[in-house]
Write a protein that holds these residues in place. Structure first.
Motif, mmCIF file in Angstrom:
data_model
loop_
_atom_site.group_PDB
_atom_site.id
_atom_site.type_symbol
_atom_site.label_atom_id
_atom_site.label_comp_id
_atom_site.label_asym_id
_atom_site.label_seq_id
_atom_site.Cartn_x
_atom_site.Cartn_y
_atom_site.Cartn_z
ATOM 1 N N VAL A 1 12.182 -1.317 -2.375
ATOM 2 C CA VAL A 1 10.900 -1.924 -2.727
ATOM 3 C C VAL A 1 10.503 -2.973 -1.694
ATOM 4 O O VAL A 1 9.310 -3.157 -1.401
ATOM 5 C CB VAL A 1 10.946 -2.526 -4.152
ATOM 6 C CG1 VAL A 1 11.691 -3.867 -4.185
ATOM 7 C CG2 VAL A 1 9.544 -2.675 -4.727
ATOM 8 N N MET A 2 11.465 -3.664 -1.107
ATOM 9 C CA MET A 2 11.149 -4.631 -0.056
ATOM 10 C C MET A 2 10.633 -3.938 1.199
ATOM 11 O O MET A 2 9.789 -4.482 1.919
ATOM 12 C CB MET A 2 12.371 -5.477 0.289
ATOM 13 C CG MET A 2 12.769 -6.462 -0.776
ATOM 14 S SD MET A 2 13.957 -7.693 -0.177
ATOM 15 C CE MET A 2 12.918 -8.688 0.896
ATOM 16 N N MET A 3 11.105 -2.717 1.433
ATOM 17 C CA MET A 3 10.674 -1.963 2.605
ATOM 18 C C MET A 3 9.407 -1.162 2.352
ATOM 19 O O MET A 3 8.758 -0.707 3.303
ATOM 20 C CB MET A 3 11.780 -1.002 3.037
ATOM 21 C CG MET A 3 13.045 -1.659 3.533
ATOM 22 S SD MET A 3 14.327 -0.417 3.813
ATOM 23 C CE MET A 3 13.603 0.526 5.179
ATOM 24 N N GLY A 4 9.044 -0.957 1.078
ATOM 25 C CA GLY A 4 7.888 -0.139 0.760
ATOM 26 C C GLY A 4 8.156 1.343 0.895
ATOM 27 O O GLY A 4 7.243 2.113 1.204
ATOM 28 N N VAL A 5 9.400 1.769 0.642
ATOM 29 C CA VAL A 5 9.764 3.183 0.784
ATOM 30 C C VAL A 5 10.269 3.723 -0.546
ATOM 31 O O VAL A 5 10.594 2.970 -1.460
ATOM 32 C CB VAL A 5 10.852 3.380 1.869
ATOM 33 C CG1 VAL A 5 10.361 2.882 3.219
ATOM 34 C CG2 VAL A 5 12.162 2.687 1.487
ATOM 35 N N GLY A 6 10.325 5.061 -0.649
ATOM 36 C CA GLY A 6 10.875 5.698 -1.838
ATOM 37 C C GLY A 6 12.395 5.660 -1.811
ATOM 38 O O GLY A 6 13.007 4.989 -0.979
ATOM 39 N N THR B 1 0.834 -1.202 0.000
ATOM 40 C CA THR B 1 0.000 0.000 0.000
ATOM 41 C C THR B 1 0.868 1.252 0.000
ATOM 42 O O THR B 1 0.573 2.238 -0.689
ATOM 43 C CB THR B 1 -0.931 0.005 1.224
ATOM 44 O OG1 THR B 1 -1.713 -1.207 1.230
ATOM 45 C CG2 THR B 1 -1.875 1.201 1.194
ATOM 46 N N SER B 2 1.963 1.210 0.742
ATOM 47 C CA SER B 2 2.886 2.339 0.782
ATOM 48 C C SER B 2 3.474 2.616 -0.596
ATOM 49 O O SER B 2 3.600 3.775 -1.006
ATOM 50 C CB SER B 2 4.010 2.074 1.782
ATOM 51 O OG SER B 2 4.975 3.098 1.753
ATOM 52 N N LEU B 3 3.824 1.569 -1.339
ATOM 53 C CA LEU B 3 4.400 1.754 -2.675
ATOM 54 C C LEU B 3 3.424 2.474 -3.602
ATOM 55 O O LEU B 3 3.827 3.348 -4.380
ATOM 56 C CB LEU B 3 4.791 0.400 -3.275
ATOM 57 C CG LEU B 3 6.059 -0.251 -2.709
ATOM 58 C CD1 LEU B 3 6.181 -1.684 -3.199
ATOM 59 C CD2 LEU B 3 7.298 0.550 -3.095
ATOM 60 N N LEU B 4 2.129 2.120 -3.526
ATOM 61 C CA LEU B 4 1.155 2.798 -4.384
ATOM 62 C C LEU B 4 0.959 4.247 -3.946
ATOM 63 O O LEU B 4 0.798 5.138 -4.786
ATOM 64 C CB LEU B 4 -0.180 2.051 -4.350
ATOM 65 C CG LEU B 4 -1.214 2.510 -5.387
ATOM 66 C CD1 LEU B 4 -0.665 2.361 -6.808
ATOM 67 C CD2 LEU B 4 -2.516 1.721 -5.240
ATOM 68 N N VAL B 5 1.020 4.498 -2.645
ATOM 69 C CA VAL B 5 0.900 5.872 -2.137
ATOM 70 C C VAL B 5 2.065 6.731 -2.641
ATOM 71 O O VAL B 5 1.899 7.918 -2.944
ATOM 72 C CB VAL B 5 0.862 5.884 -0.593
ATOM 73 C CG1 VAL B 5 1.002 7.308 -0.049
ATOM 74 C CG2 VAL B 5 -0.436 5.261 -0.084
ATOM 75 N N ILE B 6 3.250 6.119 -2.752
ATOM 76 C CA ILE B 6 4.442 6.859 -3.153
ATOM 77 C C ILE B 6 4.342 7.365 -4.593
ATOM 78 O O ILE B 6 4.932 8.391 -4.935
ATOM 79 C CB ILE B 6 5.700 5.976 -2.972
ATOM 80 C CG1 ILE B 6 5.985 5.765 -1.478
ATOM 81 C CG2 ILE B 6 6.927 6.606 -3.630
ATOM 82 C CD1 ILE B 6 7.023 4.699 -1.201
ATOM 83 N N VAL B 7 3.565 6.681 -5.449
ATOM 84 C CA VAL B 7 3.477 7.081 -6.862
ATOM 85 C C VAL B 7 3.010 8.526 -7.014
ATOM 86 O O VAL B 7 3.729 9.357 -7.602
ATOM 87 C CB VAL B 7 2.576 6.114 -7.661
ATOM 88 C CG1 VAL B 7 2.395 6.627 -9.098
ATOM 89 C CG2 VAL B 7 3.174 4.711 -7.686
ATOM 90 N N SER C 1 8.544 2.899 -7.063
ATOM 91 C CA SER C 1 7.139 2.678 -6.707
ATOM 92 C C SER C 1 6.285 2.170 -7.873
ATOM 93 O O SER C 1 5.380 1.348 -7.655
ATOM 94 C CB SER C 1 6.529 3.970 -6.149
ATOM 95 O OG SER C 1 6.561 5.016 -7.109
ATOM 96 N N ILE C 2 6.534 2.627 -9.100
ATOM 97 C CA ILE C 2 5.665 2.215 -10.216
ATOM 98 C C ILE C 2 5.775 0.718 -10.501
ATOM 99 O O ILE C 2 4.762 -0.001 -10.463
ATOM 100 C CB ILE C 2 5.947 3.056 -11.473
ATOM 101 C CG1 ILE C 2 5.479 4.498 -11.237
ATOM 102 C CG2 ILE C 2 5.247 2.464 -12.691
ATOM 103 C CD1 ILE C 2 5.793 5.447 -12.386
ATOM 104 N N PRO C 3 6.972 0.168 -10.773
ATOM 105 C CA PRO C 3 7.028 -1.287 -10.996
ATOM 106 C C PRO C 3 6.742 -2.082 -9.726
ATOM 107 O O PRO C 3 6.134 -3.153 -9.782
ATOM 108 C CB PRO C 3 8.457 -1.526 -11.487
ATOM 109 C CG PRO C 3 9.233 -0.342 -11.018
ATOM 110 C CD PRO C 3 8.283 0.801 -10.992
ATOM 111 N N GLY C 4 7.166 -1.545 -8.565
ATOM 112 C CA GLY C 4 6.915 -2.251 -7.306
ATOM 113 C C GLY C 4 5.433 -2.351 -7.003
ATOM 114 O O GLY C 4 4.927 -3.428 -6.647
ATOM 115 N N ALA C 5 4.706 -1.248 -7.140
ATOM 116 C CA ALA C 5 3.257 -1.261 -6.880
ATOM 117 C C ALA C 5 2.532 -2.147 -7.892
ATOM 118 O O ALA C 5 1.573 -2.860 -7.543
ATOM 119 C CB ALA C 5 2.709 0.158 -6.927
ATOM 120 N N ALA C 6 2.976 -2.111 -9.175
ATOM 121 C CA ALA C 6 2.341 -2.948 -10.199
ATOM 122 C C ALA C 6 2.462 -4.423 -9.843
ATOM 123 O O ALA C 6 1.493 -5.189 -9.971
ATOM 124 C CB ALA C 6 2.981 -2.668 -11.561
ATOM 125 N N ALA C 7 3.637 -4.832 -9.381
ATOM 126 C CA ALA C 7 3.841 -6.229 -8.995
ATOM 127 C C ALA C 7 2.945 -6.604 -7.821
ATOM 128 O O ALA C 7 2.363 -7.697 -7.782
ATOM 129 C CB ALA C 7 5.310 -6.453 -8.634
#
Length: 273
Positions: free
Chosen positions: A161-166, A62-68, A197-203
């Protein structure tokens, strides 16, 4: 109505609390949202009965999508100030994306405890850097050669990406350690956030949803969380910034370092308990 309240209300409360707390802390301490959202959401979800492993996966995704969207806004602001090193980004982006793909694949394959351990260790290292190396001299006088830079970029993408941070959490300290101009480091790291965030959230959106995940999931991402956290962080970050303007900057860094120590330490205790 009662079914709706019993199924959705705990999730909505969890996301409102996360967005409000993350927004205030982000504004107060001048940090990216992910390093705040992930630990807050991780512990809040567990309070509502979600397992620690699932809570960590949902929090990071969820954090990765928020970062976008927040990264897009940040990149535009830094670009206007001339603080984005586009030449460095052209060299780094392929290595960073490879690191993001590898980190996403590993995060989805291993249990949530592994990503909790990664977050805990990196959070403690970041806190130690803030507490003990704030005024330390750079480790190197310039960036390494292309091979070294590729390793740096891949490492930033993999662990972020493993941590969900920018990109700022790991990228800015690494750049600063190589005597890179601080403002350019922060501005360029805002672009790292998009690459991560873009490829991480997509995955994460395409992944299988855990059985004990909260309501409103798409893959590993909690959609109500995304919809609530983004506006609340935007609305409340100025409140945190106003509070921060009344306090001592050095004290704020120490407070954030302590927050990271507590969050990272608790994650590691849950993993190894």
């Amino acid at each position: 109505m009662s079914d709706f309240l019993s199924q959705w209300l705990p999730t909505m409360i969890a996301m409102v609390l996360t967005g409000a707390f993350a927004g205030i802390l982000a504004g107060l301490l001048g940090v990216g949202g992910g390093i705040v959202i992930v630990p807050v959401l991780f512990f809040v979800l567990q309070h509502f009965g979600i397992s620690a492993a699932t809570a960590m996966l949902v929090a990071t995704a969820t954090s990765l999508l928020v970062i976008v969207p927040t990264s897009i806004s940040s990149v535009r602001a830094h670009h206007k100030r001339g603080n984005v090193d586009w030449a460095l980004l052209k060299r780094w982006w392929p290595f960073m994306v490879v690191g993001v793909i590898a980190g996403s694949a590993l995060a989805l394959k291993v249990k949530g405890e592994v990503t909790s351990a990664v977050f805990g260790v990196v959070a403690l290292l970041v806190a130690a850097n803030m507490l003990f190396r704030a005024k330390a001299a750079p480790i190197a006088q310039q960036l390494p050669g292309m091979a070294g830079q590729g390793l740096m970029a891949g490492t930033i993408g993999f662990f972020s990406v493993m941590m969900g941070v920018g990109g700022g959490t790991i990228g800015v300290p690494l750049l600063n350690a190589c005597n890179y101009p601080p403002h350019r480091a922060v501005g360029t790291a805002s672009c790292f956030g998009l690459l991560i965030s873009i490829p991480g959230a997509a995955a994460m959106l395409l992944a299988e949803t855990p059985a004990d995940a909260p309501q409103g999931m798409i893959g590993m991402v909690n959609l109500p969380g995304f919809l609530l956290i983004v506006p609340l962080t935007v609305l409340l970050a100025p409140v945190g910034a106003w509070i921060g303007s009344k306090l001592e900057p050095v004290m704020l860094k120490r407070v954030f370092a302590i927050f990271l120590c507590i969050s990272g330490g608790r994650m590691l205790m849950q993993v190894f308990a």
